[in-house]
Design a protein around this motif. Structure first.
Motif: not given
Length: 313
Positions: A9-10, A24-27, A209-213
């Protein structure tokens, strides 16, 4: 070159067009795992995670007397419930009536709908293909019709933590509002620094960082912590610094030029992403909330115009 990692996820890569190294962090969990994995050997230059934490400056007065000493330990708390963060989100919600009145729901809903092909890849994201970040999410991959609010979580050293977090509070409150109305919204936190590295090439930095999908409800504790000033001044600092020969001052956290914002949309993998303003001149929570709401209204106006076929994003 950027930091090599096997943390799922990175995605670390370079955008040559804007001279920028990206992490970029996917979660939120991926960002937490990545920061926790970094050791002193991973930093070519400055290591911000091994630096003592100034709790007042980072925005965690509640940690005084807790035994926590280093920024690394602060970053490890991402995902925890922090009362002051949630109070600010509640305050932002109370200011949302003007935003509600401004939304043309009938027009917007025609554009923001679920896609039958939930794994559809946005062509704009794959510009320059294999050399770029290729999103590998499955469950939380956004449908092509989804939109994203991309909120700047950073700020220079003279900006108070609560002012910085006000922007995140507005974005999360707006996403919650739109989600309740049936719309599909992602929220990302990002931070851009100019001249972050001493390297001769690719001197700028972006961490996101994705904060909310798009396909999951808002988890306020997780999203608020990852979009907070205290995580910016601990974990995001670490994500920046690991990508090159980081300068001691980590450059200057500043507004990403408007003409360069399309590269953020490509990096997070969602073309219809509205990059909110950092607003470096704001020095009060009230001013930051006001500008944040205007920013969300601008985003909705653009999305609605596109739904009506009146413009391109």
């Amino acid at each position: 070159m950027v930091h090599n990692t096997d943390i799922q996820g990175i995605n670390n890569f370079v955008i040559d067009e804007i001279n920028t190294r990206c992490s970029i962090a996917e979660t939120v969990q991926a960002s937490s795992d990545y920061v926790a994995s970094l050791t002193s050997a991973d930093f070519e230059g400055y290591d911000p995670l091994n630096t003592s934490a100034d709790f007042s400056w980072i925005g965690r007065e509640d940690l005084k007397g807790s035994g926590i000493k280093k920024r690394r330990e602060v970053a490890a708390l991402v995902g925890d419930y922090v009362e002051n963060d949630h109070k600010q989100i509640a305050k932002a919600r109370k200011n949302m009536s003007d935003l509600v009145d401004s939304i043309d729901f009938s027009s917007l809903k025609r554009m923001l709908k679920w896609s039958d092909n939930r794994g559809k890849v946005n062509a704009g994201r794959l510009l320059n293909g294999d050399s770029r970040f290729r999103r590998t999410l499955t469950k939380s991959q956004a449908p092509a019709e989804a939109v994203a609010l991309v909120v700047p979580t950073g700020g220079n050293s003279n900006i108070k933590a609560e002012v910085m977090f006000a922007r995140t509070a507005v974005a999360l409150a707006a996403a919650e509002l739109l989600g309740e109305a049936g719309f599909i919204v992602e929220v990302w936190g990002y931070a851009y620094s100019k001249n972050c590295y001493n390297n001769s090439e690719n001197k700028n930095a972006i961490a996101a960082v994705m904060l909310k999908s798009a396909d999951e409800p808002l988890n306020e504790a997780i999203a608020a912590s990852a979009g907070s000033a205290w995580f910016f001044r601990s974990g995001i600092f670490g994500m920046w610094a690991a990508q090159g020969d980081a300068d001691w001052g980590l450059g200057r956290s500043t507004e990403l030029p408007k003409e360069s914002q399309k590269y953020v949309a490509q990096a997070i993998g969602l073309q219809q992403a509205h990059v909110m303003r950092q607003g470096d001149g704001q020095h009060s929570v009230e001013a930051a909330i006001k500008v944040g709401i205007e920013d969300v209204k601008e985003a909705i106006s653009k999305w609605t115009a596109k739904a009506e076929g009146e413009g391109d994003y």
